[in-house]
Structures are given as structure tokens and as C-alpha cells.
Design an enzyme around this catalytic site. Structure first.
Site, PDB file in Angstrom:
ATOM      1  N   HIS A  46      21.560  45.454   4.560  1.00  0.00           N
ATOM      2  CA  HIS A  46      21.708  44.063   5.411  1.00  0.00           C
ATOM      3  C   HIS A  46      22.500  44.563   6.450  1.00  0.00           C
ATOM      4  O   HIS A  46      23.051  43.447   7.097  1.00  0.00           O
ATOM      5  CB  HIS A  46      22.643  43.134   4.319  1.00  0.00           C
ATOM      6  CG  HIS A  46      21.448  42.347   3.411  1.00  0.00           C
ATOM      7  ND1 HIS A  46      20.186  41.985   3.921  1.00  0.00           N
ATOM      8  CD2 HIS A  46      21.746  41.808   2.294  1.00  0.00           C
ATOM      9  CE1 HIS A  46      19.701  41.373   2.955  1.00  0.00           C
ATOM     10  NE2 HIS A  46      20.657  41.201   1.968  1.00  0.00           N
ATOM     11  N   ARG A  91      14.052  36.147  11.090  1.00  0.00           N
ATOM     12  CA  ARG A  91      13.538  34.746  10.985  1.00  0.00           C
ATOM     13  C   ARG A  91      14.242  33.682  11.908  1.00  0.00           C
ATOM     14  O   ARG A  91      15.158  33.970  12.254  1.00  0.00           O
ATOM     15  CB  ARG A  91      13.699  34.421   9.520  1.00  0.00           C
ATOM     16  CG  ARG A  91      12.885  33.148   8.900  1.00  0.00           C
ATOM     17  CD  ARG A  91      13.416  33.162   7.220  1.00  0.00           C
ATOM     18  NE  ARG A  91      12.680  32.003   6.756  1.00  0.00           N
ATOM     19  CZ  ARG A  91      12.547  31.460   5.513  1.00  0.00           C
ATOM     20  NH1 ARG A  91      13.605  32.289   4.825  1.00  0.00           N
ATOM     21  NH2 ARG A  91      11.992  30.422   4.659  1.00  0.00           N
TER      22      ARG A  91
END
Length: 331
Positions: free
Chosen positions: A139, A161
Site C-alpha cells: 500500500h 480510483r
């Protein structure tokens, strides 16, 4: 002021000694904190639970040129993309999709996090003998990756996103009762919104996270494959083909004729994965003691319209415009 530097790695040891861990704890405690469960390091917020794993990964991991690394901020479709990458990279090993590992194992188990899982222990893992190509995930922002990854020719697949949908999914995730890393705190929508737009989200600021990989994908397109959730959702078949090409395992004419691309797309679809018993009822390899179901919610585009006020949308769009306008990135 010079940036804080992490303590050095253990002297050739694979096991951290007590004094080394104590020095590391002192260093972590000196970092800025937020909410009692985030620590800031070089401009990004790392969950306290994974700070040791992050530091160990950053200073000990040795990349291989054949490695494949999936990189994402939280709640952008990470679980979905892991399934896709595993299926693409291992389709020769598992030609029978009725017996595929994804049917009985969560994709986080098949594509493990380096910082959150493999290195988040009191020993440094020995990954040198893993089968090549090694497939891992993180991440972390590109800025925080180990130098060995940046200097190697390993490939990175990055998924992002729409910031508004990312935030809504993130808020729902924060308020899952099983998440002990947030100290059992209930975040109101407004409180979580304020933190996210200020950049105080796990592994954020989100916009800077995206920018770090976008920049590398432009400068090194052979190394970093940049993908948007919305595009993958709209045209999964086309992007599966593009991913296979980038990964060095393009679909053969025989596979195309057999419908292998469509089969993998269906296997890895949100609807299929979220309805498997392993992802509904079994325990997570990622977060101890909770079900894999916590990792799945709706997997839709535009759910933010059901949550954000007009003013919130305006602020989100203004930040996105300020951050991304100059590079032409739109959602």
C-alpha cells in the site's frame, strides 16, 4: 530540518534483537501521530500496526528483476486486482478454472503484502528462494518503496480510483467493528471526510499517493503500469489483455480461441469473488480474527453520489483539479 531517519537494520541478522526493537519503538514514538493509530513518515501516514513491517521492508527487501509488485492505496479495488494478477501470472499452472486456488483462498493469501504481512514480524523473511517471478503487493507510495525496487527492472502494477469513491469505501472500512487497529473508534462521516481531505488517511495523502505512481508511469512506462478502477470495471477484457502484455505473458492465439480471457474475467469478477465461501465466511490472512467478508462491499462506480453533500463534492473536485489538472489525469 533534516527528515527523521529510521534506525539502521540489524547487523547481518535475520532476527531483531530486543535493543533493536526498543530503538525502533523509540523512533516510531517520535513521529507525528493522528487518531492514535497513524504515524507520519516522510509525508505519508502509516498505520501504527504496520510501522515495524514498513521499516523492515524498506531497509531489508532485495528486489529481483523478475518481480511483479502490485501497488495500491487502500480501498481502490486491491483484492480484485490481486485476483486478476494471480490468475494471469499462473494460468499455465492452473488451466482448470474449476480447481483454481482463487476458489478456496482469498487473493491476499495468494499475493501477500510485503510491508503489512511478510516483514511485519520479529524476523526478516528469507524470500530469495521463492519461485520466480515473485508476486507481491504493498500500500506504500512509490516514494517510500525500497531503493532496490526503484533500481531494479521489476514491474509495478498500480491501481487507483475516483477519490470520492475511494473515500466512501474507506469510511465504511474504518467503521467495521472488527478493525482493532483504529482503537475501536467510530468515525462519523464528517470526521473521516475531514481527515481524508486533509491527507490524514492510511497511506495517504491519497492524491500524493496517486501522483507518485503516475509520475513514474510516464517516465518509465516499461516499469509502471498505471490503471484506473473505472476503466478496469468498464472494459475488463481489454485491460486484462493489456496487463498480460505488460507482465510478459500475453494471451496466445489458442487461449484467445478458447475464451481464456473471458474465463479469467468471470473468475475474478467482484460478483464471483464476493460470493465464494472463502470470501464470505473464512478468516482473513490479512487481519487476524476477522472474516474475509470485510474486504468486500459493493465494488461499484459512483457510489459517492449516495453519501457526499454538494459542498463535499465541490471540495473533493477542487482538490482533484488542483492536484491532477497539470498532468491531465481525470476521473
Amino acid at each position: 530540518m533534516a527528515p527523521l531517519q529510521a534506525p539502521p537494520a540489524p547487523n547481518g541478522s535475520k532476527h531483531f534483537k530486543g535493543d533493536e526493537l526498543a530503538e525502533e519503538r523509540d523512533f516510531i514514538s517520535s513521529l507525528p501521530t493522528e487518531g492514535g493509530w497513524l504515524h507520519q513518515y516522510q509525508g505519508f501516514w502509516i498505520p501504527s500496526t504496520f510501522m515495524h513491517g514498513f521499516l523492515s521492508f524498506q531497509r531489508n527487501f532485495q528486489a529481483h528483476d523478475t518481480d511483479i509488485l502490485q501497488a495500491t492505496a487502500p480501498k481502490v479495488g486491491t483484492t480484485w486486482l490481486k485476483a486478476i494478477l494471480f490468475a494471469l501470472m499462473n494460468r499455465v499452472c492452473y488451466p482448470d478454472l474449476q480447481q483454481h486456488p482463487l476458489l478456496t483462498k482469498n487473493s491476499h493469501e495468494l499475493v501477500p503484502y510485503l510491508d503489512m504481512i511478510l516483514y511485519n514480524k520479529e524476523t526478516v523473511p528469507d524470500l530469495d528462494h521463492s519461485v520466480s517471478p515473485r508476486l507481491f503487493s504493498t500500500h506504500l507510495s512509490y516514494k517510500l518503496l525500497p531503493t532496490s525496487i526503484k533500481d531494479s527492472t521489476c514491474k509495478i502494477v498500480y491501481l487507483c480510483r475516483d477519490p470520492k469513491d475511494t473515500f466512501v469505501s474507506y469510511w465504511h472500512f474504518l467503521n467495521k467493528k472488527e478493525l482493532t487497529m483504529v482503537k475501536n473508534k467510530d468515525y462519523s462521516f464528517e470526521e473521516a471526510y475531514d481527515m481524508f481531505t486533509r491527507g490524514s488517511s492510511a497511506y495517504g495523502p491519497y492524491w500524493d499517493h496517486v501522483l507518485s505512481y503516475w509520475k513514474e508511469s510516464i517516465e518509465k512506462p516499461q516499469k509502471v503500469f498505471f490503471l484506473k478502477f473505472e476503466d478496469l470495471k468498464k472494459h475488463p477484457i481489454a485491460h486484462l489483455r493489456r496487463l498480460a502484455e505488460f507482465l510478459g505473458c500475453p494471451f496466445s492465439l489458442e487461449e484467445e480461441a478458447k475464451g481464456t480471457v473471458d474465463d479469467i474475467s468471470r473468475l475474478c469478477s467482484f460478483d464471483n469473488l464476493s460470493n465464494l465461501d472463502v470470501n464470505k465466511n473464512e478468516k482473513s490472512p490479512l487481519l487476524t480474527g476477522i472474516r474475509n467478508a470485510i474486504l468486500f462491499r459493493r465494488g461499484e462506480v459512483g457510489d459517492w453520489k449516495n453519501h457526499l453533500t454538494t459542498q463535499m463534492v465541490e471540495i473533493f473536485d477542487r482538490i482533484t483539479e488542483e492536484k491532477f489538472h497539470s498532468i491531465g489525469l481525470k476521473f
